[in-house]
Every structure is written in structure tokens, then in C-alpha cells.
Write a protein that holds these residues in place. Structure first.
Motif, PDB file in Angstrom:
ATOM      1  N   TRP A 119      -7.508  36.658 -38.080  1.00 13.68           N
ATOM      2  CA  TRP A 119      -6.738  35.420 -38.139  1.00 13.68           C
ATOM      3  C   TRP A 119      -5.713  35.365 -37.015  1.00 13.68           C
ATOM      4  O   TRP A 119      -5.136  36.378 -36.621  1.00 13.68           O
ATOM      5  CB  TRP A 119      -6.026  35.287 -39.484  1.00 13.68           C
ATOM      6  CG  TRP A 119      -6.939  35.161 -40.653  1.00 13.68           C
ATOM      7  CD1 TRP A 119      -7.126  36.062 -41.660  1.00 13.68           C
ATOM      8  CD2 TRP A 119      -7.816  34.065 -40.938  1.00 13.68           C
ATOM      9  NE1 TRP A 119      -8.059  35.602 -42.556  1.00 13.68           N
ATOM     10  CE2 TRP A 119      -8.510  34.375 -42.137  1.00 13.68           C
ATOM     11  CE3 TRP A 119      -8.102  32.861 -40.309  1.00 13.68           C
ATOM     12  CZ2 TRP A 119      -9.445  33.527 -42.711  1.00 13.68           C
ATOM     13  CZ3 TRP A 119      -9.032  32.015 -40.877  1.00 13.68           C
ATOM     14  CH2 TRP A 119      -9.697  32.342 -42.050  1.00 13.68           C
ATOM     15  N   GLN A 120      -5.496  34.145 -36.522  1.00 13.67           N
ATOM     16  CA  GLN A 120      -4.483  33.881 -35.513  1.00 13.67           C
ATOM     17  C   GLN A 120      -3.455  32.907 -36.096  1.00 13.67           C
ATOM     18  O   GLN A 120      -3.659  32.327 -37.156  1.00 13.67           O
ATOM     19  CB  GLN A 120      -5.121  33.291 -34.249  1.00 13.67           C
ATOM     20  CG  GLN A 120      -6.207  34.160 -33.643  1.00 13.67           C
ATOM     21  CD  GLN A 120      -5.676  35.465 -33.116  1.00 13.67           C
ATOM     22  OE1 GLN A 120      -4.876  35.496 -32.185  1.00 13.67           O
ATOM     23  NE2 GLN A 120      -6.119  36.574 -33.701  1.00 13.67           N
ATOM     24  N   SER A 164      -1.498  29.722 -37.038  1.00 11.85           N
ATOM     25  CA  SER A 164      -1.919  28.338 -37.248  1.00 11.85           C
ATOM     26  C   SER A 164      -0.737  27.562 -37.816  1.00 11.85           C
ATOM     27  O   SER A 164       0.086  28.110 -38.557  1.00 11.85           O
ATOM     28  CB  SER A 164      -3.103  28.259 -38.211  1.00 11.85           C
ATOM     29  OG  SER A 164      -2.773  28.848 -39.455  1.00 11.85           O
ATOM     30  N   GLU A 216      -6.071  24.217 -42.271  1.00 12.86           N
ATOM     31  CA  GLU A 216      -6.957  24.843 -41.291  1.00 12.86           C
ATOM     32  C   GLU A 216      -6.330  26.147 -40.803  1.00 12.86           C
ATOM     33  O   GLU A 216      -5.165  26.152 -40.406  1.00 12.86           O
ATOM     34  CB  GLU A 216      -7.219  23.928 -40.090  1.00 12.86           C
ATOM     35  CG  GLU A 216      -8.106  22.752 -40.369  1.00 12.86           C
ATOM     36  CD  GLU A 216      -8.402  21.955 -39.113  1.00 12.86           C
ATOM     37  OE1 GLU A 216      -9.385  21.204 -39.103  1.00 12.86           O
ATOM     38  OE2 GLU A 216      -7.635  22.088 -38.134  1.00 12.86           O
ATOM     39  N   TRP A 217      -7.102  27.220 -40.858  1.00 16.54           N
ATOM     40  CA  TRP A 217      -6.637  28.505 -40.340  1.00 16.54           C
ATOM     41  C   TRP A 217      -7.395  28.822 -39.060  1.00 16.54           C
ATOM     42  O   TRP A 217      -8.603  28.561 -38.948  1.00 16.54           O
ATOM     43  CB  TRP A 217      -6.848  29.608 -41.369  1.00 16.54           C
ATOM     44  CG  TRP A 217      -5.882  29.555 -42.513  1.00 16.54           C
ATOM     45  CD1 TRP A 217      -5.066  28.509 -42.844  1.00 16.54           C
ATOM     46  CD2 TRP A 217      -5.624  30.583 -43.462  1.00 16.54           C
ATOM     47  NE1 TRP A 217      -4.319  28.825 -43.949  1.00 16.54           N
ATOM     48  CE2 TRP A 217      -4.639  30.104 -44.347  1.00 16.54           C
ATOM     49  CE3 TRP A 217      -6.121  31.858 -43.658  1.00 16.54           C
ATOM     50  CZ2 TRP A 217      -4.151  30.844 -45.413  1.00 16.54           C
ATOM     51  CZ3 TRP A 217      -5.650  32.611 -44.714  1.00 16.54           C
ATOM     52  CH2 TRP A 217      -4.657  32.111 -45.578  1.00 16.54           C
ATOM     53  N   SER A 218      -6.680  29.401 -38.109  1.00 16.29           N
ATOM     54  CA  SER A 218      -7.284  29.730 -36.803  1.00 16.29           C
ATOM     55  C   SER A 218      -7.949  31.094 -36.880  1.00 16.29           C
ATOM     56  O   SER A 218      -7.335  32.072 -37.330  1.00 16.29           O
ATOM     57  CB  SER A 218      -6.214  29.716 -35.710  1.00 16.29           C
ATOM     58  OG  SER A 218      -5.629  28.433 -35.600  1.00 16.29           O
ATOM     59  N   TRP A 219      -9.186  31.152 -36.394  1.00 20.81           N
ATOM     60  CA  TRP A 219     -10.005  32.363 -36.499  1.00 20.81           C
ATOM     61  C   TRP A 219     -10.520  32.758 -35.129  1.00 20.81           C
ATOM     62  O   TRP A 219     -11.112  31.951 -34.414  1.00 20.81           O
ATOM     63  CB  TRP A 219     -11.169  32.100 -37.444  1.00 20.81           C
ATOM     64  CG  TRP A 219     -12.093  33.262 -37.661  1.00 20.81           C
ATOM     65  CD1 TRP A 219     -13.341  33.426 -37.122  1.00 20.81           C
ATOM     66  CD2 TRP A 219     -11.860  34.410 -38.469  1.00 20.81           C
ATOM     67  NE1 TRP A 219     -13.891  34.605 -37.557  1.00 20.81           N
ATOM     68  CE2 TRP A 219     -13.005  35.231 -38.386  1.00 20.81           C
ATOM     69  CE3 TRP A 219     -10.799  34.829 -39.265  1.00 20.81           C
ATOM     70  CZ2 TRP A 219     -13.119  36.433 -39.054  1.00 20.81           C
ATOM     71  CZ3 TRP A 219     -10.903  36.036 -39.933  1.00 20.81           C
ATOM     72  CH2 TRP A 219     -12.052  36.815 -39.829  1.00 20.81           C
ATOM     73  N   ARG A 220     -10.292  34.011 -34.769  1.00 21.42           N
ATOM     74  CA  ARG A 220     -10.821  34.543 -33.503  1.00 21.42           C
ATOM     75  C   ARG A 220     -11.852  35.606 -33.815  1.00 21.42           C
ATOM     76  O   ARG A 220     -11.591  36.552 -34.556  1.00 21.42           O
ATOM     77  CB  ARG A 220      -9.709  35.151 -32.653  1.00 21.42           C
ATOM     78  CG  ARG A 220     -10.219  35.691 -31.296  1.00 21.42           C
ATOM     79  CD  ARG A 220      -9.084  36.259 -30.472  1.00 21.42           C
ATOM     80  NE  ARG A 220      -8.516  37.450 -31.081  1.00 21.42           N
ATOM     81  CZ  ARG A 220      -8.985  38.688 -30.904  1.00 21.42           C
ATOM     82  NH1 ARG A 220     -10.056  38.884 -30.152  1.00 21.42           N
ATOM     83  NH2 ARG A 220      -8.398  39.723 -31.480  1.00 21.42           N
ATOM     84  N   SER A 278     -13.396  31.053 -27.604  1.00 15.67           N
ATOM     85  CA  SER A 278     -12.164  30.389 -28.014  1.00 15.67           C
ATOM     86  C   SER A 278     -11.900  30.589 -29.492  1.00 15.67           C
ATOM     87  O   SER A 278     -12.781  30.977 -30.262  1.00 15.67           O
ATOM     88  CB  SER A 278     -12.253  28.885 -27.699  1.00 15.67           C
ATOM     89  OG  SER A 278     -13.348  28.301 -28.383  1.00 15.67           O
ATOM     90  N   VAL A 279     -10.659  30.340 -29.893  1.00 17.75           N
ATOM     91  CA  VAL A 279     -10.259  30.390 -31.295  1.00 17.75           C
ATOM     92  C   VAL A 279     -10.778  29.135 -31.999  1.00 17.75           C
ATOM     93  O   VAL A 279     -10.712  28.027 -31.453  1.00 17.75           O
ATOM     94  CB  VAL A 279      -8.723  30.475 -31.411  1.00 17.75           C
ATOM     95  CG1 VAL A 279      -8.277  30.396 -32.848  1.00 17.75           C
ATOM     96  CG2 VAL A 279      -8.233  31.766 -30.768  1.00 17.75           C
ATOM     97  N   LEU A 280     -11.319  29.305 -33.193  1.00 15.22           N
ATOM     98  CA  LEU A 280     -11.871  28.184 -33.936  1.00 15.22           C
ATOM     99  C   LEU A 280     -10.962  27.824 -35.103  1.00 15.22           C
ATOM    100  O   LEU A 280     -10.331  28.686 -35.709  1.00 15.22           O
ATOM    101  CB  LEU A 280     -13.272  28.509 -34.458  1.00 15.22           C
ATOM    102  CG  LEU A 280     -14.331  28.651 -33.366  1.00 15.22           C
ATOM    103  CD1 LEU A 280     -14.834  30.072 -33.327  1.00 15.22           C
ATOM    104  CD2 LEU A 280     -15.462  27.683 -33.570  1.00 15.22           C
ATOM    105  N   LYS A 281     -10.916  26.536 -35.416  1.00 18.72           N
ATOM    106  CA  LYS A 281     -10.176  26.045 -36.555  1.00 18.72           C
ATOM    107  C   LYS A 281     -11.118  25.999 -37.757  1.00 18.72           C
ATOM    108  O   LYS A 281     -12.084  25.238 -37.763  1.00 18.72           O
ATOM    109  CB  LYS A 281      -9.614  24.656 -36.279  1.00 18.72           C
ATOM    110  CG  LYS A 281      -8.684  24.587 -35.076  1.00 18.72           C
ATOM    111  CD  LYS A 281      -7.377  25.309 -35.349  1.00 18.72           C
ATOM    112  CE  LYS A 281      -6.403  25.125 -34.191  1.00 18.72           C
ATOM    113  NZ  LYS A 281      -5.120  25.823 -34.430  1.00 18.72           N
TER     114      LYS A 281
END
Length: 782
Positions: free
Chosen positions: A55-56, A58, A63-67, A73-76
Motif C-alpha cells: 500500500w501507498q 492515499s 480508493e487505496w493506492s497499490w504498488r 505506476s501506482v494503481l487506485k
């Protein structure tokens, strides 16, 4: 036991769709590495996909940011699409000698040390990193002093560590700390199970449930053998028969306490000398699922109580047996399909089942009961619990308090849309959360203000099923599953996109998440359809590995006999009209008339004639002998292996060969062979060969891909364009190659050297030195 590391999958034996989602297709080890970065956790989506990453930060709770190391790129990720997240640890969290366990409303639980208790608040320092938090008194239900040394027995699992294969044929896999058992198998571990224990157990499975978990397995001590002082008392699983009574047994033959699945029903079982006691726990329903339970066990009393993870009682089993001998080990048993042990935490149990607290505060310090009309406070100066009553106040040193039960307020139970479990055993149930500055911030009615949970402290996150459902997955021309050893992501190949940094493969995520660009260095497998078993005809030719320019997979059989098959170290097969070799370089004449030079490190073999059996298929013993270099020959090892049309082999240093003859040096003497008698030449690369550095190189381009069909690697290309299901690009000799993805089982992406099973790549033809006899090895004796 065939233990496998966390980045390895295993042979297919089950339903294809489930195999795709659980990473069981094929027998190819997968790795994804980004410069030694931590593996992170595993995110499970509601369509069954699972993705490795982290997790990154957010700024939105929805919506949580996922790498993930697969994508650039980081996905929402909408939280509605998330089912669970796990970040398995490789070691148990070190609990301090003394701490407090605070039970809050709504099933919340936090562990730490406290210094202030007022009529309205409790100030607590959590065991995990972070600052002090203030808990509202009205949400506190119970406060229990704990000892880290005496309380926790086992917390894990920690992959395969500590587990024994009882039958010697179990197939267990480390899934980022979780323990997965495939097919029929029994695993055992001596955890020092106490006579009275409480276990938090969480398992997932695919297919029809057919597993069991056992407590109290006894280990007998063998005093006659000091090197092996443990012998397992057998306790076979009864997964092939219904849980029925089996007649009288002796006291030493009693099987352990057991939770077992039979015909989609979970049963609690315990044996006495009179027979089998059993009670149904619950029905598991459809194939595949997740089960989270808490199990209280008193082995001496024969009492087993099963509740949900939140404390809702499911069943109680009583099987008293005077003289029962408690066991200290546990077992995980599987009959068929796959079961995964996600969470296992075993602690001492004081024999008291948790009940709802009374309407007022009370404390029970070593048998001293405090009247319900009295209130409780904390005296910071004297470090005592102060009980204020109508007649007089009483004081108790904190170390004497066994349990403190506080008044239950009139508030409603808090809303919990996500459950967060921490590595120290704490549990938070919140209405929403977001990541900020590397910490998880939760909010909810019973959540203290300012709660910040470090990323390293998060063990699991479980989301409630969204009331509005989740978005449907979009349609793509090339539906597929992207797989590594830990990732099985459904979706599909969207296309090849031009970016300022070069071409990238574009992947469509499921559940409306969006698209992402695959990193050029990614090593993965793109499963396109159910794998098919090769037929007899396919074993007589290099195809389907062979792919000619502009064609799909196979060469023209009408011209096959006049051509030469050049097998590359990558597994790709090139078709040539003529070949010639000089030291270091193989020159091939293409069917189009052009010529191409290939370095020795790129070549695996040249097949000059077609036989009834594939040239390079050898028995293991013969291959071992041909690849072993004697000690006296290691200074000048052979470079090539020549196979005659009659099946004989000649090993030596190749001097030259052209369209008429072949010259090879054997033990210093040159021999000239007519090309007509030679069926194939194999390049014997040394173990430190640089062949892996050659081949179709992507550079800044998209990951190179290789066709994979009927268990064989095929054409390799750098992708340039996707039209419908047809992927086109250039191969190692810069020819245009086109693959129809609708006719392939899979595409192998990136560094295929880490993807092939033994026998399909150049590593199967690497020389190795003969072992040195022990009498000639160096010892500590002068």
C-alpha cells in the motif's frame, strides 16, 4: 516433503479456473524482483485474483493506492473491489513480559501498557510503534493483564518453518508466510500446546472442502536413541469416512481433538474409550471459501468450544476421559484439493469463557470480589487500582488484578466495514481508513482519535461485502490470467502502448480498476487458455516450439526434411536452409536467403535430421553421464555433444563443420565425420555460461514474450503490436514474427530462464565437474 519456496508453483491437478486463480498452472518457478525490495503483502480481490505488492499513501477512504512490482505506476484500487490483504510475518512478534489486553466495544482489542485511568478515559501506549492513544471509558469492556512469556504459545504460520511431513509425501508451499497444502497430506508441528489453550484459526480452501485440524497430538520419547528423541504417535485422519463411532479404544490410542470437514459440514470430534463424541459446527456451503474461528480446548476435561472470530458461540463438545494424556503438537490434514493456513495463534487459556460484562464496573483480584455498586479508578501516584465504595475505598496493587470489567455504556455497537489485525494480536474494526505518511489511519465510533498504525504493524485487513456490489470486469479481446509465484491476476492483454521510454504491454485489471503498463523487466506468465496435453505427433518435431517468420507456430511439413532446426538457448527454434560453424560463431542461411550469425552462447543445439523420437530427449542417467566432466578433463572440458543417426553419442571439442563434414577433437585427436551420419549437435555450455545474457533483448522495450503451447516453449519476440488476438514483433534475428494468441496456452514474459522447467532450456545441458572423493578432500587434520 516437496517443500517449495514462496515464488514457486506446482503441477496442475485440479479445476482449471481455480488453478489459475491460485497459481497452480504448470511447473515453472516465477520470480519478480525490483532491486531487493521487500516482497510486501498479498491483496485478494473479490473476483478471486491475488496480487503481490504494498500500500501507498492515499487521500481517499474509498480508493487505496497499490504498488505492485509487476506494473510501472501506482494503481487506485476501490475498496469495494478488495476482499482481504495479508502481510505474513516471518517471525513471531516479541511480546513484553507484562502488558495489558484491552477489549473494546464491537470486538476491538488493543494491547499495550497504560498509565492513566480516569472516570472518562484510559491512556494507553500500544505495543506496536506509534504514540499514546486515549480510549474512551464508555467503549472499554474488559482489561486483562497479560504476560508475553506465559500467554502466547505460537503465532504464525511462518511458512514451512517448524512443520514436519508425517507421511513423507505431502506437497506444501510457502505462500508469503501462509502455509498451503496441496492434495492428500498431513503436516505436524510441536508447538508446546498447553493443557488449556485458545486458538485463533483462519483457513481458506478451493474446491470442495476436505481438510481437518487437530490439537493434542502426542509425541512419545524414545530414551534409547539420543539423536532422535521424538516419535510421533500416529493419529490417521478420517477424511475418507463419515464421523461415526469406531468402537472402544485404549487410553493410549485416543486420537487428538479435531475439527474435520465431511460432505461440506464442519464437525468437532473427540474420542473417549467408549467411542467417538461429535457435534456439528456449521455448514460450509459452496466450494471454496474462508473460515475464521476461535477454539477453546481443555484437554484434561475433554472440553472443546468453538466460536466465531468475534465470539459468537458455534458449538460445545464434552468428551471427559479420566486419565487422558494431553498432547503438545498440532496437525493440518488435507484430503484433496488445496487448503491454506492463513492465521494460527495459540495462547494459554485460563478456563473462563468470555461473557458479556455486567452493567457496572467490578474487579476480581485473586478471589476478592468488588461490589457492583463500586466504581474503579487508577491512582498514578501509588500505582494502585482504587475501588471507591459507599462505605469505604479499597486499594489493590495492579500486579494483583486478574481481570477488570468496566461498565457497558448505552451506546450502539460501532459500524465495522473493515477489520485490521496487527502483528501483536490487536484487532481494530473501523468504518473506514486511509494511508498517510506510511501509516494506516482508521476512523469509527470506537476508534480513538489520532490512531496511526505503522505499515509494518499491519498483519491482515478484511473488508466487509459492499452493499452496492462491485463493478463488472470489462471485456477484452485477449482474456488471460497474469501469474507469478504469488500473483494470479485475472483480466486481459489490452495492447502494446508506445511511451516516451519505449513500448509497454498494457494490462486490463478486473472489476473496473483500470489498466496498467507492465514493467519491461517483469518475469511472469500470461495464461491464455486451459493447458492441453501434447499428443504423440507433437513429440516427433520441435514444433510447436518452431515458428517461422510471419506464421503462427509451426513450419511447413512438406519442406521439413530439407531444413535444419536450430534450437536457441532461449528455447526458441529457428528453421534454416543451411548451417556452418567456426569457433565462436554459428552461421545460418534463412529460408528467405539471408544469413545470420549467432554466438555460441545463444545456441543450444542444431538438429540436422528428423528421427522417430525427439533428438534431445534422454534418460536422466544417460544425461547425467554425458554432462559430467572427469577430474582429469576439467582443465580442457568438452564443448559439444554429437549424436549419430543410429543413436550413438560422441563428446569432444568441435573444430568445424559445414554442409559436408564435421571435425571434432576427442581426447586430443581430431576425427572427421560425414555430415550424413550426424543427427544433432548439442552445445555444452559451462555452468558459468553467459548465454542468459543473450537472446531477444527488450532494453527499454516491452518485456520480451515467448509462446508456450502443449508444454513446450516456442517463438520469442519483442512485441510491437496487438491486432485482435494476433501479437506481432521481431525475433532474435530481427525477423517479423506473428503469434495468434487464441491458439496458445500461455505467453512467458521477461527472463524466461527463470520460467522453464528442467529440460526445456539450456540449463539442462550445462556441464558439471565430477565430485571429488572424500579421501581427496581437504580436512582439518594436518
Amino acid at each position: 516433503m516437496r517443500f517449495r519456496d514462496r515464488f514457486q508453483s506446482h503441477s496442475p491437478r485440479h479445476l482449471w479456473l481455480l488453478a489459475l486463480l491460485w497459481g497452480v498452472w504448470g511447473a515453472i518457478p516465477m520470480t519478480v524482483s525490483l532491486g531487493g525490495e521487500p516482497a510486501g503483502g498479498l491483496l485478494r480481490l473479490r473476483d478471486g485474483s491475488q496480487v503481490q505488492g504494498e500500500w501507498q499513501d492515499s487521500m481517499q477512504a474509498s480508493e487505496w493506492s497499490w504498488r505492485t512490482p509487476l506494473f510501472e505506476s501506482v494503481l487506485k484500487i476501490p475498496v469495494a473491489a478488495c476482499e482481504s490483504f495479508s502481510h505474513p510475518t516471518t517471525h513471531a512478534f516479541p511480546l513484553p513480559d507484562q502488558f495489558w489486553e484491552i477489549r473494546l466495544a464491537g470486538g476491538n482489542l488493543v494491547r499495550g501498557t497504560w498509565t492513566a485511568l480516569t472516570p472518562t478515559d484510559l491512556v494507553l501506549q500500544p505495543l506496536t510503534e506509534g504514540g499514546e492513544i486515549t480510549l474512551e471509558r464508555r467503549f472499554i469492556r474488559e482489561m486483562i493483564p497479560r504476560s508475553g512469556v506465559a500467554t502466547v504459545v505460537y503465532q504464525g504460520p511462518h511458512g514451512l518453518r517448524g512443520w514436519q511431513d508425517e507421511h513423507g509425501r505431502s506437497e506444501a508451499i510457502d505462500r508469503q508466510g501462509a502455509l498451503q497444502l496441496e492434495g492428500n497430506g498431513i503436516l505436524l508441528q510441536d508447538v508446546g500446546l498447553p493443557e488449556r489453550s485458545v486458538t485463533d484459526l483462519e483457513v481458506t480452501w478451493r474446491g470442495r472442502a476436505n481438510f481437518g485440524f487437530q490439537w493434542g497430538v502426542r509425541l512419545a520419547r524414545d530414551e534409547s536413541d539420543s539423536t532422535r528423541n521424538e516419535q510421533i504417535i500416529p493419529a490417521p485422519a478420517r477424511l475418507d469416512a463419515p464421523p461415526e463411532e469406531e468402537g472402544p479404544r485404549g487410553l493410549t490410542e485416543l486420537r487428538p481433538f479435531n475439527l474435520e470437514v465431511f460432505r461440506s459440514e464442519l464437525w468437532a470430534l473427540a474420542e473417549t474409550r467408549r467411542g467417538l463424541e461429535k457435534v456439528q459446527v456449521q455448514t460450509l456451503g459452496e466450494p471454496g471459501g474462508r473460515l475464521a474461528l476461535r477454539v477453546y480446548l481443555d484437554q484434561r476435561a475433554g472440553q472443546l468450544v468453538v466460536t466465531s472470530a468475534t465470539g459468537e458461540r458455534r458449538c460445545e463438545l464434552l468428551a471427559p476421559e479420566p486419565g487422558r494424556v494431553p498432547g503438545t503438537a498440532i496437525r493440518l490434514v488435507n484430503g484433496r484439493g488445496s487448503v491454506r493456513l492463513e492465521k494460527l495463534r495459540i495462547a494459554h487459556w485460563d478456563g473462563v469463557l468470555r461473557r458479556p460484562p455486567s452493567a457496572t464496573s467490578r474487579t476480581v483480584p485473586q478471589g476478592v470480589e468488588v461490589a457492583s455498586s463500586e466504581s474503579v479508578e487508577w491512582n498514578e501516584e501509588t500505582q494502585e487500582i482504587l475501588v471507591r465504595g459507599e462505605a469505604a475505598d479499597r486499594r489493590f496493587p495492579r500486579r494483583e488484578v486478574r481481570r477488570l470489567v468496566l461498565a457497558k455504556g448505552a451506546e450502539r455497537e460501532p459500524d465495522s466495514r473493515l477489520v485490521v489485525e496487527l502483528v501483536d494480536g490487536s484487532v481494530w474494526r473501523a468504518s473506514q481508513g486511509m494511508w498517510r505518511d506510511g501509516n494506516l489511519e482508521l476512523s469509527g465510533e470506537a476508534i480513538p482519535a489520532g490512531l496511526r498504525i505503522p505499515r509494518s504493524a499491519v498483519w491482515k485487513v478484511i473488508w466487509a461485502v459492499p452493499s452496492k456490489g462491485v463493478a463488472a470486469s470489462p471485456q477484452v479481446a485477449v482474456p488471460a490470467v497474469l501469474q507469478t509465484g504469488t500473483t494470479a491476476l485475472s483480466g486481459g492483454l489490452r495492447g502494446v502502448r508506445e511511451t516516451p521510454d519505449g513500448r509497454r504491454l498494457e494490462w486490463e485489471w478486473p472489476l473496473g480498476i483500470g489498466t496498467g503498463l507492465l514493467r519491461p523487466e517483469v518475469a511472469a506468465r500470461m495464461i491464455l487458455r486451459e493447458p492441453r496435453q501434447p499428443n504423440r505427433a507433437s513429440r516427433r518435431r520441435p514444433g510447436p516450439a518452431a515458428a517461422k517468420p510471419g506464421a503462427d507456430t509451426q513450419d511447413d511439413p512438406t519442406q521439413a526434411e530439407s531444413r535444419v532446426a536450430v534450437q536457441m538457448a532461449s528455447g526458441e527454434v529457428l528453421i534454416a536452409q543451411q548451417v556452418a560453424w567456426q569457433p565462436g560463431t554459428l552461421t545460418i542461411t534463412l529460408p528467405t536467403g539471408g544469413k545470420q550469425e549467432l554466438a555460441d552462447a545463444e545456441v543450444k543445439a542444431v538438429e540436422l535430421t528428423r528421427g522417430d523420437a525427439e533428438t534431445l530427449e534422454l534418460k536422466a542417467a544417460l544425461r547425467e553421464a554425458l554432462l559430467t566432466v572427469p577430474r582429469q578433463g576439467q582443465a580442457n572440458p568438452p564443448t559439444h555433444l554429437v549424436r549419430s543417426a543410429s543413436g550413438d553419442f560422441l563428446r569432444g571439442q568441435l573444430i568445424s563443420f559445414d554442409d559436408t563434414s564435421l571435425v571434432v577433437a576427442v581426447r586430443g585427436r581430431e576425427q572427421t565425420l560425414s555430415r550424413d551420419v550426424v543427427a544433432a549437435i548439442v552445445w555444452l555450455h559451462p555452468s558459468d555460461s553467459a548465454a542468459r545474457e543473450k537472446g531477444a533483448t527488450g532494453g527499454p522495450m516491452a518485456p520480451r514474450v515467448q509462446a508456450f503451447n502443449q508444454g513446450k516453449p516456442g517463438a520469442v519476440l519483442n512485441p510491437e503490436r496487438l491486432d485482435g488476438t494476433r501479437l506481432s514483433g521481431t525475433n532474435v534475428i530481427q525477423e517479423q514474427v506473428e503469434l495468434d494468441l487464441a491458439n496458445l496456452d500461455a505467453l512467458l514474459l521477461g527472463d524466461w530462464w527463470d520460467l522453464f522447467p528442467a529440460g526445456n532450456d539450456g540449463s539442462a545441458w550445462r556441464l558439471k565437474p565430477a565430485s571429488v572423493p572424500k579421501s581427496f578432500q581437504e580436512t582439518d587434520v594436518p
